[in-house]
Design a protein around this motif. Sequence first.
Motif, PDB file in Angstrom:
ATOM      1  N   ARG A  64     -17.836   2.040  -4.672  1.00  0.00           N
ATOM      2  CA  ARG A  64     -16.676   1.173  -4.781  1.00  0.00           C
ATOM      3  C   ARG A  64     -17.092  -0.299  -4.815  1.00  0.00           C
ATOM      4  O   ARG A  64     -16.550  -1.100  -5.572  1.00  0.00           O
ATOM      5  CB  ARG A  64     -15.807   1.430  -3.560  1.00  0.00           C
ATOM      6  CG  ARG A  64     -14.348   1.396  -3.830  1.00  0.00           C
ATOM      7  CD  ARG A  64     -13.646   1.875  -2.589  1.00  0.00           C
ATOM      8  NE  ARG A  64     -12.239   1.644  -2.707  1.00  0.00           N
ATOM      9  CZ  ARG A  64     -11.397   1.676  -1.677  1.00  0.00           C
ATOM     10  NH1 ARG A  64     -11.855   1.939  -0.469  1.00  0.00           N
ATOM     11  NH2 ARG A  64     -10.131   1.476  -1.854  1.00  0.00           N
TER      12      ARG A  64
ATOM     13  N   LEU B 119     -22.887  -3.166   3.533  1.00  0.00           N
ATOM     14  CA  LEU B 119     -22.543  -3.894   4.758  1.00  0.00           C
ATOM     15  C   LEU B 119     -23.764  -3.995   5.682  1.00  0.00           C
ATOM     16  O   LEU B 119     -24.024  -5.042   6.279  1.00  0.00           O
ATOM     17  CB  LEU B 119     -21.385  -3.166   5.447  1.00  0.00           C
ATOM     18  CG  LEU B 119     -20.677  -3.863   6.583  1.00  0.00           C
ATOM     19  CD1 LEU B 119     -20.214  -5.265   6.205  1.00  0.00           C
ATOM     20  CD2 LEU B 119     -19.475  -3.039   7.049  1.00  0.00           C
TER      21      LEU B 119
ATOM     22  N   ASN C 132     -19.871  -4.095   0.884  1.00  0.00           N
ATOM     23  CA  ASN C 132     -19.004  -2.955   1.221  1.00  0.00           C
ATOM     24  C   ASN C 132     -19.791  -1.838   1.889  1.00  0.00           C
ATOM     25  O   ASN C 132     -20.979  -1.660   1.653  1.00  0.00           O
ATOM     26  CB  ASN C 132     -18.318  -2.416  -0.037  1.00  0.00           C
ATOM     27  CG  ASN C 132     -17.103  -1.585   0.308  1.00  0.00           C
ATOM     28  OD1 ASN C 132     -16.312  -1.968   1.168  1.00  0.00           O
ATOM     29  ND2 ASN C 132     -16.962  -0.428  -0.318  1.00  0.00           N
ATOM     30  N   ARG C 133     -19.092  -1.096   2.743  1.00  0.00           N
ATOM     31  CA  ARG C 133     -19.694   0.044   3.445  1.00  0.00           C
ATOM     32  C   ARG C 133     -20.184   1.070   2.424  1.00  0.00           C
ATOM     33  O   ARG C 133     -21.326   1.483   2.453  1.00  0.00           O
ATOM     34  CB  ARG C 133     -18.632   0.637   4.370  1.00  0.00           C
ATOM     35  CG  ARG C 133     -19.057   1.830   5.158  1.00  0.00           C
ATOM     36  CD  ARG C 133     -17.952   2.260   6.076  1.00  0.00           C
ATOM     37  NE  ARG C 133     -16.723   2.614   5.361  1.00  0.00           N
ATOM     38  CZ  ARG C 133     -15.604   3.007   5.951  1.00  0.00           C
ATOM     39  NH1 ARG C 133     -15.540   3.083   7.260  1.00  0.00           N
ATOM     40  NH2 ARG C 133     -14.543   3.314   5.242  1.00  0.00           N
ATOM     41  N   SER C 134     -19.306   1.443   1.495  1.00  0.00           N
ATOM     42  CA  SER C 134     -19.733   2.459   0.516  1.00  0.00           C
ATOM     43  C   SER C 134     -20.157   1.776  -0.780  1.00  0.00           C
ATOM     44  O   SER C 134     -19.573   0.791  -1.214  1.00  0.00           O
ATOM     45  CB  SER C 134     -18.608   3.456   0.256  1.00  0.00           C
ATOM     46  OG  SER C 134     -17.553   2.815  -0.413  1.00  0.00           O
TER      47      SER C 134
ATOM     48  N   GLY D 206     -15.555  -5.809   1.862  1.00  0.00           N
ATOM     49  CA  GLY D 206     -14.551  -4.825   1.453  1.00  0.00           C
ATOM     50  C   GLY D 206     -14.453  -4.774  -0.058  1.00  0.00           C
ATOM     51  O   GLY D 206     -14.884  -5.703  -0.761  1.00  0.00           O
ATOM     52  N   ALA D 207     -13.909  -3.664  -0.557  1.00  0.00           N
ATOM     53  CA  ALA D 207     -13.787  -3.492  -2.011  1.00  0.00           C
ATOM     54  C   ALA D 207     -12.484  -2.779  -2.369  1.00  0.00           C
ATOM     55  O   ALA D 207     -12.367  -2.178  -3.428  1.00  0.00           O
ATOM     56  CB  ALA D 207     -14.992  -2.708  -2.539  1.00  0.00           C
ATOM     57  N   GLY D 208     -11.485  -2.842  -1.486  1.00  0.00           N
ATOM     58  CA  GLY D 208     -10.185  -2.213  -1.735  1.00  0.00           C
ATOM     59  C   GLY D 208      -9.258  -3.160  -2.492  1.00  0.00           C
ATOM     60  O   GLY D 208      -9.709  -4.127  -3.112  1.00  0.00           O
ATOM     61  N   GLY D 209      -7.966  -2.874  -2.421  1.00  0.00           N
ATOM     62  CA  GLY D 209      -6.978  -3.655  -3.166  1.00  0.00           C
ATOM     63  C   GLY D 209      -6.976  -5.124  -2.778  1.00  0.00           C
ATOM     64  O   GLY D 209      -6.913  -6.009  -3.644  1.00  0.00           O
ATOM     65  N   ALA D 210      -7.064  -5.399  -1.484  1.00  0.00           N
ATOM     66  CA  ALA D 210      -7.039  -6.793  -1.029  1.00  0.00           C
ATOM     67  C   ALA D 210      -8.301  -7.518  -1.520  1.00  0.00           C
ATOM     68  O   ALA D 210      -8.229  -8.660  -1.989  1.00  0.00           O
ATOM     69  CB  ALA D 210      -6.953  -6.848   0.493  1.00  0.00           C
TER      70      ALA D 210
ATOM     71  N   ILE E 134       0.837  -1.208   0.000  1.00  0.00           N
ATOM     72  CA  ILE E 134       0.000   0.000   0.000  1.00  0.00           C
ATOM     73  C   ILE E 134       0.863   1.246   0.000  1.00  0.00           C
ATOM     74  O   ILE E 134       1.826   1.283   0.760  1.00  0.00           O
ATOM     75  CB  ILE E 134      -0.908  -0.025   1.248  1.00  0.00           C
ATOM     76  CG1 ILE E 134      -1.919  -1.166   1.127  1.00  0.00           C
ATOM     77  CG2 ILE E 134      -1.629   1.288   1.456  1.00  0.00           C
ATOM     78  CD1 ILE E 134      -2.683  -1.436   2.419  1.00  0.00           C
TER      79      ILE E 134
ATOM     80  N   THR F  42     -11.323  -6.096   5.072  1.00  0.00           N
ATOM     81  CA  THR F  42     -11.173  -4.745   5.632  1.00  0.00           C
ATOM     82  C   THR F  42     -10.289  -4.817   6.883  1.00  0.00           C
ATOM     83  O   THR F  42      -9.964  -5.903   7.362  1.00  0.00           O
ATOM     84  CB  THR F  42     -12.529  -4.132   6.027  1.00  0.00           C
ATOM     85  OG1 THR F  42     -12.973  -4.748   7.246  1.00  0.00           O
ATOM     86  CG2 THR F  42     -13.583  -4.314   4.953  1.00  0.00           C
ATOM     87  N   SER F  43      -9.949  -3.657   7.412  1.00  0.00           N
ATOM     88  CA  SER F  43      -9.103  -3.644   8.610  1.00  0.00           C
ATOM     89  C   SER F  43      -9.928  -3.685   9.898  1.00  0.00           C
ATOM     90  O   SER F  43      -9.376  -3.578  10.997  1.00  0.00           O
ATOM     91  CB  SER F  43      -8.236  -2.384   8.593  1.00  0.00           C
ATOM     92  OG  SER F  43      -9.078  -1.260   8.450  1.00  0.00           O
ATOM     93  N   VAL F  44     -11.242  -3.882   9.760  1.00  0.00           N
ATOM     94  CA  VAL F  44     -12.100  -3.909  10.957  1.00  0.00           C
ATOM     95  C   VAL F  44     -11.720  -5.109  11.838  1.00  0.00           C
ATOM     96  O   VAL F  44     -11.657  -6.236  11.354  1.00  0.00           O
ATOM     97  CB  VAL F  44     -13.593  -3.991  10.559  1.00  0.00           C
ATOM     98  CG1 VAL F  44     -14.478  -4.054  11.800  1.00  0.00           C
ATOM     99  CG2 VAL F  44     -13.986  -2.817   9.681  1.00  0.00           C
TER     100      VAL F  44
HETATM  101  P1  ATR Z   1      -6.706  -2.396   0.975  1.00  0.00           P
HETATM  102  O1  ATR Z   1      -5.995  -2.025  -0.284  1.00  0.00           O
HETATM  103  O2  ATR Z   1      -5.789  -2.878   2.065  1.00  0.00           O
HETATM  104  O3  ATR Z   1      -7.831  -3.353   0.751  1.00  0.00           O
HETATM  105  P2  ATR Z   1      -8.277   0.023   0.984  1.00  0.00           P
HETATM  106  O4  ATR Z   1      -8.115   0.125  -0.487  1.00  0.00           O
HETATM  107  O5  ATR Z   1      -8.103   1.251   1.793  1.00  0.00           O
HETATM  108  O6  ATR Z   1      -7.272  -1.037   1.590  1.00  0.00           O
HETATM  109  O7  ATR Z   1      -9.728  -0.624   1.264  1.00  0.00           O
HETATM  110  C1  ATR Z   1     -10.235  -0.736   2.528  1.00  0.00           C
HETATM  111  C2  ATR Z   1     -11.609  -1.437   2.467  1.00  0.00           C
HETATM  112  O8  ATR Z   1     -12.036  -1.614   3.824  1.00  0.00           O
HETATM  113  C3  ATR Z   1     -12.690  -0.628   1.798  1.00  0.00           C
HETATM  114  O9  ATR Z   1     -13.603  -1.527   1.178  1.00  0.00           O
HETATM  115  C4  ATR Z   1     -13.356   0.110   2.962  1.00  0.00           C
HETATM  116  O10 ATR Z   1     -14.715   0.448   2.740  1.00  0.00           O
HETATM  117  P3  ATR Z   1     -15.119   1.800   1.936  1.00  0.00           P
HETATM  118  O11 ATR Z   1     -14.959   1.480   0.476  1.00  0.00           O
HETATM  119  O12 ATR Z   1     -16.519   2.033   2.337  1.00  0.00           O
HETATM  120  O13 ATR Z   1     -14.173   2.864   2.429  1.00  0.00           O
HETATM  121  C5  ATR Z   1     -13.273  -0.950   4.023  1.00  0.00           C
HETATM  122  N1  ATR Z   1     -13.289  -0.390   5.384  1.00  0.00           N
HETATM  123  C6  ATR Z   1     -12.277   0.256   5.991  1.00  0.00           C
HETATM  124  N2  ATR Z   1     -12.630   0.633   7.260  1.00  0.00           N
HETATM  125  C7  ATR Z   1     -13.907   0.183   7.423  1.00  0.00           C
HETATM  126  C8  ATR Z   1     -14.832   0.242   8.512  1.00  0.00           C
HETATM  127  N3  ATR Z   1     -14.517   0.825   9.689  1.00  0.00           N
HETATM  128  N4  ATR Z   1     -16.042  -0.330   8.347  1.00  0.00           N
HETATM  129  C9  ATR Z   1     -16.381  -0.925   7.178  1.00  0.00           C
HETATM  130  N5  ATR Z   1     -15.540  -1.009   6.105  1.00  0.00           N
HETATM  131  C10 ATR Z   1     -14.323  -0.459   6.226  1.00  0.00           C
END
Ligand code: ATR
Length: 278
Positions: free
Chosen positions: A156, A171, A151-153, A128-132, A65, A191-193
Amino acid sequence: MFTATTSLYCIFGKPVSHSMSPLVHNMLFNQLGIDAVYLAFEIDDMKNGVESIRSLGIKGASITIPFKEEILEHLDSIDEMALEIGAVNTVLNRDGYLVGCNTDCSGAIEPLKETTGSVAGKHVCIIGAGGAARAVAFGMKKEGCRITIVNRSKNRGEELANLVNGRFLTLSSFNDLTDLSNNIDIIINTTSVGMTPDIDKSPVNPSILNEKMTVMDIVYNPLKTRLLKNAENAGCKTVDGLAMFIHQGAAQFELFTGITPSHNLMREAILKKLSCKK
Ligand code: ATR
Protein backbone atom coordinates in the motif's frame (compact mmCIF):
# COMPACT_ATOMS: atom_id res chain seq x y z
CA MET A 1 -37.59 25.60 14.50
CA PHE A 2 -37.74 23.33 11.45
CA THR A 3 -40.45 23.81 8.83
CA ALA A 4 -41.53 22.28 5.53
CA THR A 5 -38.89 24.37 3.78
CA THR A 6 -35.94 23.57 6.05
CA SER A 7 -32.92 22.42 4.00
CA LEU A 8 -31.39 19.04 4.79
CA TYR A 9 -27.65 18.35 4.86
CA CYS A 10 -26.12 15.13 6.10
CA ILE A 11 -23.13 12.87 6.59
CA PHE A 12 -22.98 9.34 5.19
CA GLY A 13 -20.55 6.78 6.59
CA LYS A 14 -20.12 3.66 8.64
CA PRO A 15 -19.63 4.16 11.51
CA VAL A 16 -20.79 7.77 11.96
CA SER A 17 -21.91 7.82 15.57
CA HIS A 18 -18.65 9.48 16.71
CA SER A 19 -18.68 12.15 14.03
CA MET A 20 -18.38 15.76 15.22
CA SER A 21 -19.74 17.07 11.90
CA PRO A 22 -23.44 17.26 12.95
CA LEU A 23 -22.51 19.21 16.07
CA VAL A 24 -20.39 21.69 14.13
CA HIS A 25 -22.66 22.24 11.10
CA ASN A 26 -25.84 22.57 13.21
CA MET A 27 -24.08 25.02 15.55
CA LEU A 28 -23.08 27.14 12.53
CA PHE A 29 -26.58 26.99 10.95
CA ASN A 30 -27.98 28.11 14.28
CA GLN A 31 -25.46 30.92 14.82
CA LEU A 32 -25.90 32.22 11.28
CA GLY A 33 -29.70 31.94 11.27
CA ILE A 34 -29.74 29.52 8.32
CA ASP A 35 -32.92 27.42 7.99
CA ALA A 36 -31.17 24.06 7.66
CA VAL A 37 -30.44 20.89 9.60
CA TYR A 38 -27.53 18.42 9.36
CA LEU A 39 -28.07 14.75 10.24
CA ALA A 40 -25.88 11.63 10.35
CA PHE A 41 -26.85 8.50 8.41
CA GLU A 42 -25.06 5.20 8.91
CA ILE A 43 -25.55 3.32 5.66
CA ASP A 44 -24.42 0.04 4.11
CA ASP A 45 -24.63 0.97 0.46
CA MET A 46 -23.43 4.22 -1.10
CA LYS A 47 -25.44 3.76 -4.31
CA ASN A 48 -28.65 3.90 -2.28
CA GLY A 49 -27.20 6.77 -0.28
CA VAL A 50 -26.67 8.78 -3.46
CA GLU A 51 -30.21 7.91 -4.63
CA SER A 52 -31.52 9.30 -1.34
CA ILE A 53 -29.67 12.59 -1.96
CA ARG A 54 -31.50 12.83 -5.28
CA SER A 55 -34.93 11.63 -4.14
CA LEU A 56 -35.06 13.57 -0.86
CA GLY A 57 -33.47 16.70 -2.31
CA ILE A 58 -30.67 16.66 0.26
CA LYS A 59 -28.76 19.91 -0.44
CA GLY A 60 -25.29 18.71 0.45
CA ALA A 61 -23.54 15.76 2.08
CA SER A 62 -20.31 14.91 3.84
CA ILE A 63 -18.90 11.52 2.94
CA THR A 64 -16.72 9.60 5.35
CA ILE A 65 -15.17 6.16 5.86
CA PRO A 66 -15.55 3.80 4.01
CA PHE A 67 -17.33 5.49 1.09
CA LYS A 68 -14.99 8.28 -0.03
CA GLU A 69 -13.68 6.30 -2.99
CA GLU A 70 -16.65 4.23 -4.12
CA ILE A 71 -18.99 7.23 -4.27
CA LEU A 72 -17.18 8.62 -7.33
CA GLU A 73 -18.94 6.34 -9.80
CA HIS A 74 -22.40 7.38 -8.59
CA LEU A 75 -22.02 11.15 -9.02
CA ASP A 76 -22.68 13.35 -12.09
CA SER A 77 -19.36 15.17 -11.97
CA ILE A 78 -16.20 15.28 -9.85
CA ASP A 79 -14.05 18.38 -9.39
CA GLU A 80 -10.43 18.28 -10.52
CA MET A 81 -8.77 17.83 -7.12
CA ALA A 82 -11.15 15.10 -5.96
CA LEU A 83 -10.62 13.30 -9.26
CA GLU A 84 -6.85 13.43 -8.88
CA ILE A 85 -7.00 12.23 -5.27
CA GLY A 86 -9.58 9.59 -6.18
CA ALA A 87 -11.68 10.46 -3.14
CA VAL A 88 -14.74 12.65 -2.46
CA ASN A 89 -15.65 13.95 1.01
CA THR A 90 -18.26 16.52 -0.06
CA VAL A 91 -21.30 16.25 -2.37
CA LEU A 92 -23.19 19.30 -3.60
CA ASN A 93 -26.68 18.94 -5.02
CA ARG A 94 -27.08 21.58 -7.71
CA ASP A 95 -30.75 21.19 -8.72
CA GLY A 96 -30.42 17.44 -9.00
CA TYR A 97 -26.91 17.49 -10.53
CA LEU A 98 -24.53 15.94 -7.99
CA VAL A 99 -20.96 17.26 -7.83
CA GLY A 100 -18.19 15.62 -5.77
CA CYS A 101 -15.41 17.67 -4.14
CA ASN A 102 -12.59 17.06 -1.68
CA THR A 103 -11.84 19.42 1.22
CA ASP A 104 -9.57 16.99 3.14
CA CYS A 105 -6.65 18.02 1.02
CA SER A 106 -6.83 21.80 1.59
CA GLY A 107 -7.86 21.01 5.17
CA ALA A 108 -4.47 19.42 5.79
CA ILE A 109 -2.38 21.93 3.89
CA GLU A 110 -3.80 25.23 5.10
CA PRO A 111 -3.08 24.73 8.85
CA LEU A 112 0.38 23.45 8.00
CA LYS A 113 1.11 26.55 5.90
CA GLU A 114 -0.19 28.76 8.71
CA THR A 115 2.51 27.24 10.93
CA THR A 116 5.45 26.78 8.56
CA GLY A 117 4.85 29.30 5.75
CA SER A 118 5.37 27.94 2.24
CA VAL A 119 5.93 24.19 2.07
CA ALA A 120 7.33 24.21 -1.48
CA GLY A 121 10.54 22.20 -1.74
CA LYS A 122 10.22 20.89 1.84
CA HIS A 123 10.76 17.20 2.60
CA VAL A 124 7.58 15.80 4.08
CA CYS A 125 7.24 12.31 5.58
CA ILE A 126 3.63 11.10 5.59
CA ILE A 127 2.96 8.23 8.00
CA GLY A 128 0.21 5.99 6.59
CA ALA A 129 -1.10 5.17 3.13
CA GLY A 130 -4.90 5.10 3.58
CA GLY A 131 -7.54 7.57 2.41
CA ALA A 132 -6.37 10.39 4.67
CA ALA A 133 -2.73 9.88 3.62
CA ARG A 134 -3.79 10.02 -0.02
CA ALA A 135 -5.50 13.41 0.36
CA VAL A 136 -2.52 14.81 2.28
CA ALA A 137 0.01 13.37 -0.19
CA PHE A 138 -1.73 14.77 -3.30
CA GLY A 139 -2.02 18.16 -1.62
CA MET A 140 1.69 18.12 -0.76
CA LYS A 141 2.58 17.11 -4.28
CA LYS A 142 0.60 20.03 -5.65
CA GLU A 143 2.48 22.36 -3.29
CA GLY A 144 5.79 21.09 -4.66
CA CYS A 145 6.99 19.12 -1.61
CA ARG A 146 9.43 16.23 -1.71
CA ILE A 147 7.45 13.30 -0.35
CA THR A 148 8.30 10.13 1.57
CA ILE A 149 5.44 7.75 2.29
CA VAL A 150 6.07 5.78 5.50
CA ASN A 151 3.81 2.81 6.01
CA ARG A 152 3.60 -0.38 8.06
CA SER A 153 2.72 -2.50 5.04
CA LYS A 154 4.85 -2.31 1.92
CA ASN A 155 2.40 -2.75 -0.96
CA ARG A 156 0.00 0.00 0.00
CA GLY A 157 2.84 2.37 0.87
CA GLU A 158 4.73 1.79 -2.36
CA GLU A 159 1.58 2.26 -4.40
CA LEU A 160 0.89 5.70 -2.91
CA ALA A 161 4.57 6.70 -3.12
CA ASN A 162 4.54 5.91 -6.86
CA LEU A 163 1.36 7.91 -7.41
CA VAL A 164 2.89 11.07 -5.92
CA ASN A 165 6.43 10.54 -7.28
CA GLY A 166 7.71 10.04 -3.75
CA ARG A 167 9.87 7.43 -2.12
CA PHE A 168 8.72 4.73 0.25
CA LEU A 169 10.02 3.61 3.64
CA THR A 170 8.60 1.01 5.96
CA LEU A 171 7.62 2.36 9.35
CA SER A 172 10.37 0.34 11.04
CA SER A 173 13.14 1.56 8.71
CA PHE A 174 11.87 5.15 9.09
CA ASN A 175 12.14 4.82 12.84
CA ASP A 176 15.78 3.73 12.49
CA LEU A 177 16.62 6.83 10.44
CA THR A 178 18.27 8.89 13.16
CA ASP A 179 21.32 9.81 11.06
CA LEU A 180 19.22 11.08 8.12
CA SER A 181 16.65 12.84 10.24
CA ASN A 182 18.12 16.28 9.58
CA ASN A 183 16.75 16.11 6.06
CA ILE A 184 13.14 15.88 7.24
CA ASP A 185 11.21 19.16 7.42
CA ILE A 186 7.68 17.94 8.14
CA ILE A 187 6.19 14.74 9.60
CA ILE A 188 2.44 14.11 9.33
CA ASN A 189 0.74 11.18 11.06
CA THR A 190 -2.36 10.07 9.13
CA THR A 191 -2.81 6.74 10.97
CA SER A 192 -4.99 6.19 14.02
CA VAL A 193 -1.96 5.34 16.19
CA GLY A 194 -2.17 7.37 19.42
CA MET A 195 -5.95 7.75 19.34
CA THR A 196 -7.98 7.12 22.53
CA PRO A 197 -7.69 4.63 24.21
CA ASP A 198 -4.09 3.98 23.03
CA ILE A 199 -2.91 7.41 24.10
CA ASP A 200 0.62 6.34 25.03
CA LYS A 201 1.43 5.10 21.52
CA SER A 202 3.25 7.11 18.88
CA PRO A 203 4.12 5.97 15.34
CA VAL A 204 7.39 7.95 15.44
CA ASN A 205 10.57 7.16 17.37
CA PRO A 206 11.21 10.31 19.50
CA SER A 207 14.93 10.23 18.72
CA ILE A 208 14.14 11.15 15.09
CA LEU A 209 12.59 14.45 16.12
CA ASN A 210 14.52 17.72 16.19
CA GLU A 211 13.75 21.42 16.60
CA LYS A 212 13.90 22.16 12.86
CA MET A 213 10.86 19.99 12.16
CA THR A 214 7.13 20.65 12.07
CA VAL A 215 5.02 17.73 13.25
CA MET A 216 1.32 17.37 12.47
CA ASP A 217 -1.09 14.72 13.74
CA ILE A 218 -4.54 14.16 12.24
CA VAL A 219 -5.68 12.39 15.43
CA TYR A 220 -7.67 14.88 17.55
CA ASN A 221 -8.82 12.66 20.37
CA PRO A 222 -6.72 13.30 22.46
CA LEU A 223 -5.82 16.74 21.16
CA LYS A 224 -2.24 16.45 22.36
CA THR A 225 -1.18 13.00 21.24
CA ARG A 226 1.95 11.24 22.44
CA LEU A 227 3.53 12.15 19.07
CA LEU A 228 2.78 15.86 19.57
CA LYS A 229 4.02 15.75 23.18
CA ASN A 230 7.28 14.17 22.03
CA ALA A 231 7.53 16.74 19.23
CA GLU A 232 7.03 19.64 21.65
CA ASN A 233 9.69 18.19 23.95
CA ALA A 234 12.09 18.02 21.00
CA GLY A 235 11.40 21.70 20.18
CA CYS A 236 9.39 21.03 16.99
CA LYS A 237 6.52 23.22 15.81
CA THR A 238 3.27 21.26 16.08
CA VAL A 239 -0.14 21.23 14.35
CA ASP A 240 -2.91 19.32 16.10
CA GLY A 241 -5.62 17.18 14.51
CA LEU A 242 -8.43 19.62 15.18
CA ALA A 243 -6.79 22.09 12.82
CA MET A 244 -7.30 19.76 9.86
CA PHE A 245 -10.77 18.72 10.93
CA ILE A 246 -11.83 22.37 11.30
CA HIS A 247 -10.28 23.49 8.00
CA GLN A 248 -11.90 20.69 6.00
CA GLY A 249 -15.24 21.23 7.75
CA ALA A 250 -15.11 25.01 7.23
CA ALA A 251 -14.33 24.53 3.53
CA GLN A 252 -17.26 22.11 3.33
CA PHE A 253 -19.62 24.56 5.07
CA GLU A 254 -18.52 27.25 2.62
CA LEU A 255 -19.29 24.96 -0.33
CA PHE A 256 -22.71 24.19 1.20
CA THR A 257 -23.72 27.78 2.04
CA GLY A 258 -21.29 30.23 0.44
CA ILE A 259 -20.44 31.53 3.93
CA THR A 260 -16.95 31.29 5.49
CA PRO A 261 -17.52 30.22 9.10
CA SER A 262 -15.49 31.24 12.15
CA HIS A 263 -12.80 28.65 12.83
CA ASN A 264 -12.70 29.75 16.46
CA LEU A 265 -16.40 29.06 16.96
CA MET A 266 -15.95 25.60 15.46
CA ARG A 267 -12.93 24.86 17.63
CA GLU A 268 -14.71 26.01 20.79
CA ALA A 269 -17.75 23.80 20.08
CA ILE A 270 -15.59 20.72 19.48
CA LEU A 271 -13.37 21.32 22.53
CA LYS A 272 -16.47 21.72 24.69
CA LYS A 273 -17.85 18.43 23.39
CA LEU A 274 -14.52 16.62 23.83
CA SER A 275 -14.16 17.86 27.40
CA CYS A 276 -17.71 16.68 28.24
CA LYS A 277 -16.78 13.19 27.10
CA LYS A 278 -13.86 12.86 29.52
P1 ATR B 1 -8.01 6.22 6.51
O1 ATR B 1 -8.86 6.17 5.28
O2 ATR B 1 -8.67 6.91 7.67
O3 ATR B 1 -6.65 6.78 6.25
P2 ATR B 1 -7.30 3.43 6.32
O4 ATR B 1 -7.56 3.47 4.86
O5 ATR B 1 -7.83 2.28 7.09
O6 ATR B 1 -7.88 4.72 7.03
O7 ATR B 1 -5.71 3.57 6.54
C1 ATR B 1 -5.14 3.43 7.77
C2 ATR B 1 -3.61 3.66 7.65
O8 ATR B 1 -3.09 3.61 8.98
C3 ATR B 1 -2.88 2.59 6.88
O9 ATR B 1 -1.76 3.19 6.25
C4 ATR B 1 -2.44 1.61 7.97
O10 ATR B 1 -1.27 0.87 7.65
P3 ATR B 1 -1.36 -0.49 6.77
O11 ATR B 1 -1.48 -0.05 5.34
O12 ATR B 1 -0.10 -1.18 7.07
O13 ATR B 1 -2.58 -1.22 7.28
C5 ATR B 1 -2.13 2.58 9.08
N1 ATR B 1 -2.23 1.96 10.41
C6 ATR B 1 -3.37 1.64 11.05
N2 ATR B 1 -3.09 1.10 12.28
C7 ATR B 1 -1.74 1.10 12.38
C8 ATR B 1 -0.83 0.69 13.41
N3 ATR B 1 -1.26 0.17 14.58
N4 ATR B 1 0.49 0.85 13.19
C9 ATR B 1 0.95 1.38 12.03
N5 ATR B 1 0.13 1.79 11.02
C10 ATR B 1 -1.19 1.65 11.19
